[in-house]
Design an enzyme around this catalytic site. Sequence first.
Site, PDB file in Angstrom:
ATOM      1  N   CYS A  19       0.828  -1.223   0.000  1.00 48.39           N
ATOM      2  CA  CYS A  19       0.000   0.000   0.000  1.00 48.39           C
ATOM      3  C   CYS A  19       0.854   1.261   0.000  1.00 48.39           C
ATOM      4  CB  CYS A  19      -0.929  -0.005   1.197  1.00 48.39           C
ATOM      5  SG  CYS A  19      -2.046  -1.411   1.194  1.00 48.39           S
ATOM      6  N   HIS A  73      -9.256   4.089  -0.845  1.00 48.02           N
ATOM      7  CA  HIS A  73      -7.891   3.557  -0.750  1.00 48.02           C
ATOM      8  C   HIS A  73      -7.612   2.586  -1.898  1.00 48.02           C
ATOM      9  CE1 HIS A  73      -4.179   2.150   0.834  1.00 48.02           C
ATOM     10  NE2 HIS A  73      -4.621   1.239   1.672  1.00 48.02           N
TER      11      HIS A  73
HETATM   12  N1  COA Z   1     -16.561   2.566   4.929  1.00 50.93           N
HETATM   13  C1  COA Z   1     -17.830   3.008   4.799  1.00 50.93           C
HETATM   14  N2  COA Z   1     -18.799   2.334   4.143  1.00 50.93           N
HETATM   15  C2  COA Z   1     -18.433   1.186   3.568  1.00 50.93           C
HETATM   16  C3  COA Z   1     -17.122   0.673   3.642  1.00 50.93           C
HETATM   17  C4  COA Z   1     -16.181   1.407   4.354  1.00 50.93           C
HETATM   18  N3  COA Z   1     -14.934   0.964   4.481  1.00 50.93           N
HETATM   19  N4  COA Z   1     -17.056  -0.492   2.964  1.00 50.93           N
HETATM   20  C5  COA Z   1     -18.303  -0.710   2.468  1.00 50.93           C
HETATM   21  N5  COA Z   1     -19.112   0.320   2.840  1.00 50.93           N
HETATM   22  C6  COA Z   1     -20.543   0.427   2.569  1.00 50.93           C
HETATM   23  C7  COA Z   1     -20.919   0.131   1.141  1.00 50.93           C
HETATM   24  O1  COA Z   1     -21.005   1.302   0.371  1.00 50.93           O
HETATM   25  C8  COA Z   1     -22.271  -0.515   1.303  1.00 50.93           C
HETATM   26  O2  COA Z   1     -23.253   0.494   1.500  1.00 50.93           O
HETATM   27  P1  COA Z   1     -24.724   0.359   0.886  1.00 50.93           P
HETATM   28  O3  COA Z   1     -25.302  -0.878   1.532  1.00 50.93           O
HETATM   29  O4  COA Z   1     -25.377   1.634   1.286  1.00 50.93           O
HETATM   30  O5  COA Z   1     -24.520   0.183  -0.580  1.00 50.93           O
HETATM   31  C9  COA Z   1     -22.167  -1.291   2.612  1.00 50.93           C
HETATM   32  O6  COA Z   1     -21.161  -0.594   3.366  1.00 50.93           O
HETATM   33  C10 COA Z   1     -21.766  -2.728   2.447  1.00 50.93           C
HETATM   34  O7  COA Z   1     -20.721  -2.779   1.485  1.00 50.93           O
HETATM   35  P2  COA Z   1     -19.966  -4.094   1.104  1.00 50.93           P
HETATM   36  O8  COA Z   1     -19.198  -3.831  -0.142  1.00 50.93           O
HETATM   37  O9  COA Z   1     -20.938  -5.259   1.111  1.00 50.93           O
HETATM   38  O10 COA Z   1     -18.976  -4.256   2.310  1.00 50.93           O
HETATM   39  P3  COA Z   1     -18.091  -5.493   2.614  1.00 50.93           P
HETATM   40  O11 COA Z   1     -18.593  -6.089   3.886  1.00 50.93           O
HETATM   41  O12 COA Z   1     -17.946  -6.364   1.422  1.00 50.93           O
HETATM   42  O13 COA Z   1     -16.651  -4.793   2.858  1.00 50.93           O
HETATM   43  C11 COA Z   1     -14.985  -4.116   4.354  1.00 50.93           C
HETATM   44  C12 COA Z   1     -16.451  -3.972   3.937  1.00 50.93           C
HETATM   45  C13 COA Z   1     -14.719  -3.152   5.493  1.00 50.93           C
HETATM   46  C14 COA Z   1     -14.709  -5.548   4.827  1.00 50.93           C
HETATM   47  C15 COA Z   1     -14.081  -3.769   3.139  1.00 50.93           C
HETATM   48  O14 COA Z   1     -14.342  -2.437   2.763  1.00 50.93           O
HETATM   49  C16 COA Z   1     -12.626  -3.972   3.445  1.00 50.93           C
HETATM   50  O15 COA Z   1     -12.117  -5.077   3.356  1.00 50.93           O
HETATM   51  N6  COA Z   1     -11.891  -2.889   3.793  1.00 50.93           N
HETATM   52  C17 COA Z   1     -10.489  -2.987   4.132  1.00 50.93           C
HETATM   53  C18 COA Z   1      -9.637  -2.842   2.895  1.00 50.93           C
HETATM   54  C19 COA Z   1      -8.198  -3.092   3.221  1.00 50.93           C
HETATM   55  O16 COA Z   1      -7.859  -4.007   3.958  1.00 50.93           O
HETATM   56  N7  COA Z   1      -7.303  -2.293   2.653  1.00 50.93           N
HETATM   57  C20 COA Z   1      -5.883  -2.433   2.845  1.00 50.93           C
HETATM   58  C21 COA Z   1      -5.497  -1.929   4.169  1.00 50.93           C
HETATM   59  S1  COA Z   1      -3.875  -2.426   4.673  1.00 50.93           S
END
Ligand code: COA
Length: 382
Positions: free
Chosen positions: A83, A330
């Site tokens: 990243c 991100h």
């Molecule tokens: N912040 C705010 N809202 C979020 C979000 C976030 N990080 N991620 C998803 N949403 C929202 C979506 O827009 C969606 O909204 P809606 O229902 O109104 O359309 C809802 O939450 C569900 O989204 P979805 O895509 O099903 O979420 P998910 O459960 O598949 O993924 C996380 C959520 C947090 C697990 C995912 O964003 C993730 O893995 N983030 C971390 C990424 C990462 O690790 N990056 C590298 C770092 S080292």
Amino acid sequence: MREVAIVGVGMTHFGELWNDSLRGMFAEAASGAMADAGVDHLDGLYVGNMAAGQFVGQEHLGPLMASQIGMAGIPATRVESACASGGAALRAAYIEVASGMSDLVMAAGVEKMNDGADVTQVLATAADQELEAYHGATFPALYALIARAHMATYGTTEEDLAWVSVKNHHHGAMNPKAQFRREVTVEQVLGSSKVAEPLRLLHCSPVSDGAAAVLLCPLDQAARYTKRPVKILGTGLATASLSLADRKSPAILDAVKDSAVHAYKMAGVGPGDIQVAEVHDCFAIAEICCIEALGLVEQGKGGAAARDGLTALGGKIPVNTSGGLKSKGHPVGATGIAQAIEIVEQLRGLSGDRQVQGAEIGLAQNMGGSGASSVVHIFGRV
Ligand code: COA
């Protein structure tokens, strides 16, 4: 070494860009930066990218992206540091210009995460495979361990974590390029679904697509391209073990500390001189640990910083005025460049509602893995 300036910036909107390709996003950001500086050629290109091979099956991004913008033939290389790939690409471009090797060099970053790949698994390839990933650890899980260690050592609370998200969504709501332009409350954060305790959905950065690009040249040539160059005062890059288990304390990010020490020394400034900072808040706890490691707050006091308004716009040291990774998004390889753009725009006085009045010195810190690599750049208004 020559003094180096940033003279052009460009980026896409960050978000789920289902209709945009990896190369299309890169071209949009790159042509934006070239138009900003009024140039139609480059002497070199560095493309920060973490995992296009796994996300979309595309490797060999240097020549691909150079030819995409009509620059086939120039030196063009992909830079990978998980990243922190964008920050590492910026540092490579800086070194090339500072050394006198080239005059006009682009540092860019691009990532297309939404294209069907198992994102969590792809991201976890940046963790230690033998010691972490093979045992099921993902990045949310590893940062959850960091959060637990910080809570146990310094008394940081789940509410402290929530305030980081509330602040960054507040900033991001003012950023037209951000993935989530909406405010959230502490109650919403604490009520959002659990991802890896104590981290919840609204403590996490999202899965994003996007690209960003900046153009570098020697400071003494900058007036050819812009009335508002921003000087790179210092750069630092440092590493730590990939695995959390090999560190003295999971709550202390030594690579961030070390990269900051190098950058501060080179710039001839200290943490107290920084007026605006973009730091790597991939999870809320990461912002807390990073502002401590950067010396922006005392070790152990990061938890209270967002809650007390210290790191909000209008506070003593505004952090992540772009919305940070949390709200702006991100797209991993693009993040380090987008952070630099936020600071450049702040120092140019072009940040609109997010402007930190009178900002002259800013810092961008970009991190790979659970803190195994960190790149810090310090920028100054000319
Ligand atoms: N912040 C705010 N809202 C979020 C979000 C976030 N990080 N991620 C998803 N949403 C929202 C979506 O827009 C969606 O909204 P809606 O229902 O109104 O359309 C809802 O939450 C569900 O989204 P979805 O895509 O099903 O979420 P998910 O459960 O598949 O993924 C996380 C959520 C947090 C697990 C995912 O964003 C993730 O893995 N983030 C971390 C990424 C990462 O690790 N990056 C590298 C770092 S080292």
